[in-house]
Motif scaffolding. Structure first.
Motif, PDB file in Angstrom:
ATOM      1  N   GLY A 222      39.251  54.720  35.380  1.00 47.78           N
ATOM      2  CA  GLY A 222      39.787  54.429  36.610  1.00 47.78           C
ATOM      3  C   GLY A 222      39.243  52.764  36.033  1.00 47.78           C
ATOM      4  N   ILE A 223      39.183  52.652  35.085  1.00 48.94           N
ATOM      5  CA  ILE A 223      39.359  50.826  34.456  1.00 48.94           C
ATOM      6  C   ILE A 223      40.416  50.815  33.730  1.00 48.94           C
ATOM      7  N   ASP A 224      40.731  52.125  32.714  1.00 46.81           N
ATOM      8  CA  ASP A 224      41.950  51.429  32.367  1.00 46.81           C
ATOM      9  C   ASP A 224      43.179  51.439  33.065  1.00 46.81           C
ATOM     10  N   LEU A 225      43.328  52.173  34.234  1.00 51.80           N
ATOM     11  CA  LEU A 225      44.203  52.721  35.426  1.00 51.80           C
ATOM     12  C   LEU A 225      44.036  51.144  35.802  1.00 51.80           C
ATOM     13  N   ALA A 226      42.668  50.631  36.860  1.00 54.34           N
ATOM     14  CA  ALA A 226      42.956  49.508  36.672  1.00 54.34           C
ATOM     15  C   ALA A 226      44.045  48.122  36.513  1.00 54.34           C
ATOM     16  N   LEU A 227      43.518  48.194  35.238  1.00 59.25           N
ATOM     17  CA  LEU A 227      44.132  47.264  34.004  1.00 59.25           C
ATOM     18  C   LEU A 227      45.572  47.484  33.801  1.00 59.25           C
ATOM     19  N   ALA A 228      45.671  48.392  33.917  1.00 59.79           N
ATOM     20  CA  ALA A 228      47.518  48.872  34.284  1.00 59.79           C
ATOM     21  C   ALA A 228      47.879  48.326  35.687  1.00 59.79           C
ATOM     22  N   LEU A 229      47.214  48.515  36.518  1.00 61.53           N
ATOM     23  CA  LEU A 229      47.952  48.295  38.166  1.00 61.53           C
ATOM     24  C   LEU A 229      48.091  47.029  37.624  1.00 61.53           C
ATOM     25  N   LEU A 230      46.860  46.019  37.361  1.00 62.70           N
ATOM     26  CA  LEU A 230      46.717  44.290  37.189  1.00 62.70           C
ATOM     27  C   LEU A 230      47.775  43.780  35.968  1.00 62.70           C
ATOM     28  N   GLU A 231      48.240  44.228  35.366  1.00 56.49           N
ATOM     29  CA  GLU A 231      49.322  44.118  34.385  1.00 56.49           C
ATOM     30  C   GLU A 231      50.264  44.414  34.848  1.00 56.49           C
ATOM     31  N   ALA A 232      50.645  44.869  35.903  1.00 56.00           N
ATOM     32  CA  ALA A 232      51.674  45.224  36.425  1.00 56.00           C
ATOM     33  C   ALA A 232      52.260  44.437  37.864  1.00 56.00           C
ATOM     34  N   ASP A 233      50.987  44.124  38.351  1.00 54.98           N
ATOM     35  CA  ASP A 233      51.098  42.761  39.496  1.00 54.98           C
ATOM     36  C   ASP A 233      51.459  41.463  39.137  1.00 54.98           C
ATOM     37  N   LEU A 234      50.237  41.221  38.414  1.00 57.50           N
ATOM     38  CA  LEU A 234      49.992  39.951  37.698  1.00 57.50           C
ATOM     39  C   LEU A 234      50.708  39.570  36.018  1.00 57.50           C
ATOM     40  N   GLY A 235      50.592  40.667  35.176  1.00 58.20           N
ATOM     41  CA  GLY A 235      51.289  40.191  33.842  1.00 58.20           C
ATOM     42  C   GLY A 235      50.444  40.192  33.026  1.00 58.20           C
ATOM     43  N   HIS A 236      50.781  40.419  31.530  1.00 57.97           N
ATOM     44  CA  HIS A 236      50.029  41.051  30.318  1.00 57.97           C
ATOM     45  C   HIS A 236      49.059  40.214  29.739  1.00 57.97           C
ATOM     46  N   GLN A 237      48.785  38.675  30.841  1.00 57.47           N
ATOM     47  CA  GLN A 237      48.305  37.794  29.746  1.00 57.47           C
ATOM     48  C   GLN A 237      46.998  37.670  31.145  1.00 57.47           C
ATOM     49  N   ALA A 238      47.527  38.055  32.074  1.00 56.32           N
ATOM     50  CA  ALA A 238      46.351  38.007  33.755  1.00 56.32           C
ATOM     51  C   ALA A 238      45.389  39.168  32.998  1.00 56.32           C
ATOM     52  N   ALA A 239      46.219  40.484  32.397  1.00 53.42           N
ATOM     53  CA  ALA A 239      45.135  41.959  32.539  1.00 53.42           C
ATOM     54  C   ALA A 239      44.265  41.813  30.996  1.00 53.42           C
ATOM     55  N   MET A 240      44.654  40.709  30.151  1.00 48.34           N
ATOM     56  CA  MET A 240      44.017  40.616  28.819  1.00 48.34           C
ATOM     57  C   MET A 240      43.538  39.236  29.254  1.00 48.34           C
ATOM     58  N   GLN A 241      42.707  38.256  30.104  1.00 52.16           N
ATOM     59  CA  GLN A 241      42.135  37.749  30.778  1.00 52.16           C
ATOM     60  C   GLN A 241      41.072  38.296  31.346  1.00 52.16           C
ATOM     61  N   VAL A 242      41.292  39.389  32.053  1.00 49.63           N
ATOM     62  CA  VAL A 242      40.315  39.615  32.142  1.00 49.63           C
ATOM     63  C   VAL A 242      39.750  41.639  32.199  1.00 49.63           C
ATOM     64  N   ALA A 243      40.061  41.916  30.456  1.00 52.77           N
ATOM     65  CA  ALA A 243      39.935  42.552  29.488  1.00 52.77           C
ATOM     66  C   ALA A 243      39.224  42.004  28.295  1.00 52.77           C
ATOM     67  N   GLN A 244      39.033  40.789  28.454  1.00 54.93           N
ATOM     68  CA  GLN A 244      38.568  39.585  27.660  1.00 54.93           C
ATOM     69  C   GLN A 244      37.305  39.523  28.195  1.00 54.93           C
ATOM     70  N   ARG A 245      36.978  38.959  30.165  1.00 50.66           N
ATOM     71  CA  ARG A 245      36.342  38.890  30.848  1.00 50.66           C
ATOM     72  C   ARG A 245      34.637  40.295  30.194  1.00 50.66           C
ATOM     73  N   LEU A 246      35.090  41.348  30.641  1.00 48.32           N
ATOM     74  CA  LEU A 246      34.876  42.241  30.924  1.00 48.32           C
ATOM     75  C   LEU A 246      34.089  43.238  29.359  1.00 48.32           C
ATOM     76  N   VAL A 247      34.519  42.647  28.146  1.00 48.30           N
ATOM     77  CA  VAL A 247      34.159  43.108  27.381  1.00 48.30           C
ATOM     78  C   VAL A 247      34.778  44.463  27.215  1.00 48.30           C
ATOM     79  N   VAL A 248      35.791  44.890  27.502  1.00 51.26           N
ATOM     80  CA  VAL A 248      36.639  46.563  26.777  1.00 51.26           C
ATOM     81  C   VAL A 248      37.929  46.476  26.394  1.00 51.26           C
TER      82      VAL A 248
END
Length: 324
Positions: free
Chosen positions: A169-195
């Motif tokens: 579900g975390i992978d799915l949510a990151l994909a939704l976020l990337e679709a909505d806000l772009g790659h950089q936003a998804a990368m920033q969240v992944a970095q903060r969550l260390v995933v």
């Protein structure tokens, strides 16, 4: 004029898995904390009647009654999984509510056995979907027309997104976020969550090494040794000697117990070890190839092209583990 926040609605009921709820919720709430002055999401956590629901872990969560939600503004509906025994768990009232309101919602998602709730509505009929690896057969009993992708971490078919077991579900949510806000936003969240920044929907949700190490004790020790010595001679004669069997008897016994030939199991273990090393280690590809038993970089490249359709370097760039 800034875009109004997208409304993300989590629809809950008793016995839902806690991580199915909190994993995606944590991912999608991160952009709001990064941009508190212009939050990209408005998140609601609701149930049919509101009040406390009890998750499968025993933790109770407070919810808003669905009647208090302005459905005209809902962009994305997320249905977590839960229940016991990987069987349908949502009430008929919940299924009916989803069926009634699905046409006006832009994107509908499920995690884990939340796919059962969607299947009960008929909305997955004829569509590609996935669920927890233990629940696939039961899902098809609900709707045999579903095109089940058993190994996928998540699947998108039109407005419907389904994720596999629990943490996917975390992978799915990151994909939704990337679709909505772009790659950089998804990368920033992944970095903060260390995933992992991104594990694609096509990556297997259940690894070959993990599966074969759950088999009978006679092979468990051998598999542990193989995983720790991937650069060694793992031919049938060598493995048979270690198992105290003749090569012919070993090959037959192994295939019967594991469901794979020894050669295919070794190849899968080496490929997975190389995949993990490329994502998590800065070692040169040549070194990873040697440590994982491929011998040289070209052999590793051929294996990756055959399995993933990309070269090891491209795989590394896509799957880099970003550390905080």
């Amino acid at each position: 004029m800034p875009r109004p926040p997208r409304h993300i609605l989590f629809l809950l009921c008793d016995r839902m898995n806690l991580l199915d709820i909190t994993g995606p919720l944590e991912v999608l709430s991160q952009p709001n904390r990064i941009h508190p002055d212009a939050p990209p999401y408005h998140i609601s956590v609701a149930s049919l009647k509101g009040g406390l629901i009890t998750t499968s872990a025993g933790v109770r969560l407070d919810t808003t009654a669905i009647s208090e939600i302005s459905l005209d503004e809902v962009d994305t509906l997320i249905l977590p999984g839960g229940g016991a025994g990987y069987v349908p768990f949502a009430s008929q009232a919940m299924v009916d509510w989803i069926s009634m309101h699905a046409p006006q919602i832009r994107r509908i998602c499920s995690t884990c056995t939340g796919a059962f709730t969607l299947a009960a509505t008929g909305l997955l009929s004829g569509r590609r979907a996935t669920t927890h690896w233990l629940a696939g057969e039961a899902l098809l009993k609900l709707d045999a027309t579903i095109r089940l992708e058993e190994n996928a971490l998540f699947v998108q078919d039109g407005k419907f997104w389904t994720a596999a077991g629990v943490s996917s579900g975390i992978d799915l949510a990151l994909a939704l976020l990337e679709a909505d806000l772009g790659h950089q936003a998804a990368m920033q969240v992944a970095q903060r969550l260390v995933v992992f920044l991104k594990r694609p929907g096509g990556q297997s949700q259940f690894s070959t090494p993990l599966r074969i190490q759950t088999l009978d004790g006679r092979l468990a020790d051998l598999h542990g040794w193989m995983a720790a010595n991937l650069q060694a001679d793992l031919s049938v004669p060598s493995l048979a000697r270690r198992a105290g069997m003749s090569p012919r008897s070993f090959a037959r016994h192994y295939s019967e117990k594991v469901g794979l030939s020894p050669a295919k199991a070794v190849a899968a273990m080496r490929l997975e070890a190389a995949s993990q090393a490329l994502a998590a280690s800065p070692q040169p590809i040549k070194t990873i190839a040697a440590l994982c038993g491929f011998g040289d970089e070209q052999a590793l490249r051929r294996a990756f092209m055959r399995q993933f359709g990309v070269a090891p370097q491209a795989y590394r760039e896509r799957f880099t583990r970003i550390l905080a």
